[in-house]
Design an enzyme around this catalytic site. Sequence first.
Site, PDB file in Angstrom:
ATOM      1  CD1 TRP A 209     -30.743  39.015 -61.428  1.00 49.51           C
ATOM      2  CD2 TRP A 209     -30.632  36.908 -62.157  1.00 49.51           C
ATOM      3  NE1 TRP A 209     -31.088  39.017 -62.753  1.00 49.51           N
ATOM      4  CE2 TRP A 209     -31.024  37.726 -63.222  1.00 49.51           C
ATOM      5  CE3 TRP A 209     -30.490  35.548 -62.366  1.00 49.51           C
ATOM      6  CZ2 TRP A 209     -31.278  37.231 -64.490  1.00 49.51           C
ATOM      7  CZ3 TRP A 209     -30.751  35.052 -63.632  1.00 49.51           C
ATOM      8  CH2 TRP A 209     -31.142  35.894 -64.675  1.00 49.51           C
ATOM      9  CG  ASP A 210     -33.093  32.066 -61.206  1.00 50.49           C
ATOM     10  OD1 ASP A 210     -34.187  32.516 -61.604  1.00 50.49           O
ATOM     11  OD2 ASP A 210     -32.650  30.957 -61.556  1.00 50.49           O
ATOM     12  CG  LEU A 211     -35.051  32.801 -53.650  1.00 51.46           C
ATOM     13  CD1 LEU A 211     -34.109  31.609 -53.636  1.00 51.46           C
ATOM     14  CD2 LEU A 211     -34.937  33.561 -52.341  1.00 51.46           C
TER      15      LEU A 211
END
Length: 308
Positions: A209-211
């Site tokens: 989700w936050d790469l």
Amino acid sequence: MGRFTHGRRIVGVIDIPVELAETQSRFLGEAGRAFIAALPGRAADFLERWELRRTGPSMYGMCALVLPVECADGTAAVLKLQHLDDESAGEPVALRAWDGDGAVRLLRYDGTTGTLLLERLRARDLSGVPSREAVRILAELLARLTSARAPAGLRSLGDIAARMLREVAGPEKALVDSLADEDERRLLRDCAAALREVAAEPGDRLLHWDLHYENVLAGDREPWLAIDPKPLAGDPGFELLPALDNRFDASETLWRFDLMTEVLGLDRERARAWTLGRVLQNSLWHIKDGEWELDPDQVSIARSLLAR
């Protein structure tokens, strides 16, 4: 969370960066101030409990304090101290599922406080790597990470998508109506229309989700490893926006999108819809924070994908 950095210090049992204290207070209010106040005692507790020796100065990201340490057996590690919430609670679940395959390895975890002991990586991230090479590295990591089925109990992309659609078309649609620019209001409704086409099949993959580029660090056992997941169960198409938005270049948007969908083996129309959904999510947050104009880079990305 961005890459961990050093900053001005609040001197005590441990050095607490002033920037971290300010961020926690601004975003979490009293809960954030309580987290900062408890940090010295929590750090001392886990250093003793897990038999760790500090080996360097404090580092910090948006949400956590990180202490370089050495374990009793000589293993180099980092102690990550963070506020426990719905996002951070999923981090150990994802890291255990990946078990070091493309991601930092979890060594120990305390479920009461959300404290993690992680393998130590190098202080080098993808932000210094040439753009196209960095996109390819990130895409190859995402392909590995999203090959895993999400463990039970994680937040669901289906629930998130349904909530966004209510905020655009339901009783809460005043959020979108509050935008000053009619073109931007129309853009968000177009993003919602695309999301509505895929929302009934949200997927079951384990999403980071936050790469973005600062959440990929160089390692010793592998060249690059992902850190700091905020995991969801859902469709990998929801993962692509950070690589389009970070180090933004409008001329590269479609090239990056095509490369990532190719490497991940995604259906481009579905990935396009989920990426537009991610723009919608960020834009709704933007409005809730009191901003009446959208992020211009994400507006550009959405328009490029809608025009295609």
